[in-house]
Write a protein that holds these residues in place. Structure first.
Motif, mmCIF file in Angstrom:
data_model
loop_
_atom_site.group_PDB
_atom_site.id
_atom_site.type_symbol
_atom_site.label_atom_id
_atom_site.label_comp_id
_atom_site.label_asym_id
_atom_site.label_seq_id
_atom_site.Cartn_x
_atom_site.Cartn_y
_atom_site.Cartn_z
ATOM 1 N N LEU A 313 6.191 -9.944 9.766
ATOM 2 C CA LEU A 313 6.174 -8.562 9.122
ATOM 3 C C LEU A 313 7.430 -7.945 8.393
ATOM 4 N N ILE A 314 8.512 -8.337 8.945
ATOM 5 C CA ILE A 314 9.731 -7.936 8.304
ATOM 6 C C ILE A 314 9.997 -8.548 6.977
ATOM 7 N N GLU A 315 9.637 -9.836 6.819
ATOM 8 C CA GLU A 315 9.879 -10.499 5.412
ATOM 9 C C GLU A 315 8.836 -9.877 4.575
ATOM 10 N N LEU A 316 7.620 -9.815 4.665
ATOM 11 C CA LEU A 316 6.697 -9.043 4.035
ATOM 12 C C LEU A 316 6.848 -7.507 3.764
ATOM 13 N N HIS A 317 7.808 -7.027 4.535
ATOM 14 C CA HIS A 317 8.037 -5.530 4.484
ATOM 15 C C HIS A 317 6.654 -4.685 5.016
ATOM 16 N N TRP A 318 5.810 -5.228 5.751
ATOM 17 C CA TRP A 318 4.637 -4.600 6.020
ATOM 18 C C TRP A 318 4.838 -3.609 7.509
ATOM 19 N N LEU A 319 4.671 -2.538 7.189
ATOM 20 C CA LEU A 319 4.578 -1.557 8.504
ATOM 21 C C LEU A 319 3.427 -1.861 9.479
ATOM 22 N N PRO A 320 3.705 -1.905 10.772
ATOM 23 C CA PRO A 320 2.587 -1.994 11.893
ATOM 24 C C PRO A 320 1.608 -1.115 11.594
ATOM 25 N N ILE A 321 0.462 -1.394 11.970
ATOM 26 C CA ILE A 321 -0.695 -0.286 12.169
ATOM 27 C C ILE A 321 -0.390 1.012 12.502
ATOM 28 N N LYS A 322 0.405 1.285 13.762
ATOM 29 C CA LYS A 322 0.826 2.610 14.091
ATOM 30 C C LYS A 322 1.407 3.186 12.980
ATOM 31 N N TYR A 323 2.352 2.578 12.587
ATOM 32 C CA TYR A 323 3.540 3.149 11.517
ATOM 33 C C TYR A 323 2.630 3.314 10.003
ATOM 34 N N ARG A 324 1.752 2.682 9.670
ATOM 35 C CA ARG A 324 0.732 2.742 8.738
ATOM 36 C C ARG A 324 -0.093 4.091 8.723
ATOM 37 N N ILE A 325 -0.235 4.320 10.089
ATOM 38 C CA ILE A 325 -1.003 5.830 10.228
ATOM 39 C C ILE A 325 0.005 6.939 10.100
ATOM 40 N N ILE A 326 1.024 6.706 10.510
ATOM 41 C CA ILE A 326 1.993 7.928 10.757
ATOM 42 C C ILE A 326 2.297 7.881 9.010
ATOM 43 N N TYR A 327 2.528 6.953 8.101
ATOM 44 C CA TYR A 327 2.741 7.050 6.695
ATOM 45 C C TYR A 327 1.772 7.826 6.176
ATOM 46 N N LYS A 328 0.347 7.544 6.520
ATOM 47 C CA LYS A 328 -0.718 8.234 5.611
ATOM 48 C C LYS A 328 -0.835 9.791 5.916
ATOM 49 N N LEU A 329 -0.401 9.881 7.353
ATOM 50 C CA LEU A 329 -0.249 11.453 7.629
ATOM 51 C C LEU A 329 0.615 12.240 6.848
ATOM 52 N N CYS A 330 2.099 11.790 6.926
ATOM 53 C CA CYS A 330 2.864 12.340 6.234
ATOM 54 C C CYS A 330 3.101 12.374 4.771
ATOM 55 N N LEU A 331 2.058 11.248 4.293
ATOM 56 C CA LEU A 331 1.993 11.296 2.710
ATOM 57 C C LEU A 331 1.017 12.386 2.436
ATOM 58 N N LEU A 332 -0.017 12.769 3.169
ATOM 59 C CA LEU A 332 -1.016 13.623 2.883
ATOM 60 C C LEU A 332 -0.321 15.133 3.198
ATOM 61 N N VAL A 333 0.273 15.131 4.249
ATOM 62 C CA VAL A 333 1.132 16.565 4.398
ATOM 63 C C VAL A 333 2.021 16.981 3.203
ATOM 64 N N HIS A 334 2.823 15.997 2.706
ATOM 65 C CA HIS A 334 3.791 16.234 1.539
ATOM 66 C C HIS A 334 2.804 16.399 0.356
ATOM 67 N N LYS A 335 1.707 15.765 0.124
ATOM 68 C CA LYS A 335 0.727 16.306 -0.919
ATOM 69 C C LYS A 335 0.340 17.731 -0.983
ATOM 70 N N SER A 336 -0.087 18.095 0.433
ATOM 71 C CA SER A 336 -0.450 19.521 0.792
ATOM 72 C C SER A 336 0.497 20.602 0.220
ATOM 73 N N LEU A 337 1.784 20.232 0.977
ATOM 74 C CA LEU A 337 2.882 21.128 0.686
ATOM 75 C C LEU A 337 3.210 21.253 -0.811
ATOM 76 N N SER A 338 3.013 20.235 -1.494
ATOM 77 C CA SER A 338 3.383 19.908 -2.871
ATOM 78 C C SER A 338 2.306 20.494 -3.983
ATOM 79 N N LEU A 339 1.165 20.999 -3.216
ATOM 80 C CA LEU A 339 -0.035 21.431 -4.077
ATOM 81 C C LEU A 339 -0.681 20.384 -4.913
ATOM 82 N N THR A 340 -0.674 19.241 -4.411
ATOM 83 C CA THR A 340 -1.178 18.209 -5.220
ATOM 84 C C THR A 340 -2.534 17.610 -4.183
#
Length: 427
Positions: A313-340
């Protein structure tokens, strides 16, 4: 339409920054919030038969003129676009007779889908009148209502009236509501659902009785009545493992780069679709998805099942499932705060700096968001709660990044270090 906000805010089809994922995130948020308040909820998924193919051109032109102000040359241009359409079927060298097409809009075009959502725009009034939340994606329409157990009959009556009114509205637009294929599902805590009379959980619409289902498919996501998401995860992993088995048979012809591209397209995209809905689920529930990702990593790197997965996973630079979920949450919040993000997501987040009574607190100057209070741990799964919580945990230097591309890079790096910090030091 976009400049003057002429479309309902809950119609997510064919609009910038709107998607099936944003619609489902809001629907899921509202259901979890209602359950956390002690209510039971009902979700009705309405089925329109061949909706795009039955649009009446004359009605469409009237709607565009009266509700959207499309007149003069613009109206003539659209009239010309719709008029004199024909269809013909070709099977090998045989051609059918040419048939006129006085109804319908071309689904494969740019203009056709826009015309359809304009054609159905005023359906939202039916839901608003009955105080039923509405979300739509093109011809996929759903209504959601919740109430306490003692008031359940009032809510059921409103849902039945909603289905009847939608059916009448469809007739006026030459559309057809297929009541027999309309689906219903109830959500709630097990103790609340056990108090409901089975007869009160059905919808009676004319001669049709809509029975509740234990699981429904909503825009590609499978919801069960307990919102455990186990059925959805099971179906996703089963489909992903099927794709991995197919790819494994040709892996020796592809090489690593092509295999990784195909895995991203056929496996990781399915794992990541609407994974914000999985926030707050126990590790045991998410485990099948992690096993699927591990199998995908081994296929890309051509490893044995006995090989340790973390270095892969490190070599492929893939986030584990738990962190992929956190990534999506934070990305959607960023889009919400930036009005996109859609307005129905933006309204879920309240910066503490905007709350008059908290301007003197340290959190008011740190871009923190207000985390809504919940009664139960179950309520922490709501997007408004989970998204705000994960956002507040991010370093301030990441939260203040405005450029979306740079934010994604910094966010992934931050989560990657969290996931593999000690192993990265060893490697």
């Amino acid at each position: 339409m976009d400049k003057y906000s002429l479309l309902p805010k809950t119609q997510s089809a064919y609009r910038d920054h709107h998607s099936t994922e944003t619609a489902l995130v809001r629907v899921h948020n509202d259901i979890v919030t209602a359950i956390d308040h002690g209510d039971v909820c009902a979700l009705v998924l309405l089925d329109l038969s061949a909706a795009f193919d039955t649009v009446d051109h004359s009605i469409l032109l009237d709607v565009l003129q009266n509700r959207f102000g499309v007149v003069d040359n613009a109206q003539k241009w659209i009239d010309s676009y719709l008029s004199d359409r024909t269809q013909q079927v070709c099977v090998e060298t045989d051609l059918s007779t040419i048939s006129p097409m006085p109804y319908g809009v071309p689904q494969g075009s740019v203009l056709g889908p826009k015309q359809f959502i304009a054609y159905t725009e005023d359906i939202v009034g039916i839901f608003d009148k009955l105080n039923i939340t509405h979300h739509g994606y093109a011809d996929d329409t759903q209504g959601f209502a919740h109430s306490s157990v003692p008031n359940i009959k009032i809510m059921v009556s409103a849902l039945e009236q909603m289905v009847k009114n939608v059916s009448s509205w469809c007739v006026s637009r030459r559309l057809q509501l297929n009541a027999s294929k309309t689906e219903l599902i109830w959500f709630g805590m097990p103790t609340s659902l056990s108090k409901l009379d089975p007869n009160d959980m059905r919808l009676h619409v004319g001669d049709v009785i809509i029975e509740p289902n234990d699981v429904v498919r909503d825009l590609g996501v499978y919801f069960d009545s307990k919102l455990s998401m186990r059925n959805h995860i099971s179906r996703i992993t089963r489909l992903c493992f099927y794709q991995l088995r197919r790819l494994r048979t040709i892996r020796h012809h592809l090489g690593r780069h092509v295999t990784q591209q195909l895995v991203s397209a056929f496996v990781l995209s399915r794992i990541d679709y609407c994974n914000a809905l999985l926030a707050g689920l126990p590790a045991s529930t998410l485990a099948p998805l992690q096993r699927c990702q591990n199998a995908a990593a081994r296929l890309v790197l051509n490893l044995k099942t006995s090989d340790h997965i973390t270095p892969a996973l490190i070599e492929l630079h893939w986030l584990p499932i738990k962190y992929r979920i956190i990534y999506k949450l934070c990305l959607l919040v960023h889009k919400s705060l930036s009005l996109t993000a859609p307005s129905y997501l933006r309204e879920l987040f309240i910066p503490i700096s905007t709350i008059q009574s908290r301007t003197s607190l340290r959190s008011a100057s740190s871009t923190d968001l207000l985390i809504p209070a919940t009664r139960l741990q179950f309520g922490d799964r709501a997007f408004a709660v989970a998204g705000s919580h994960q956002w507040n945990l991010l370093p301030s230097q990441i939260r203040t990044i405005s450029d979306i591309g740079n934010f994604k890079r910094q966010l992934k790096t931050h989560l990657f270090v969290q996931a593999f910090g000690s192993q990265l030091t060893v490697i």
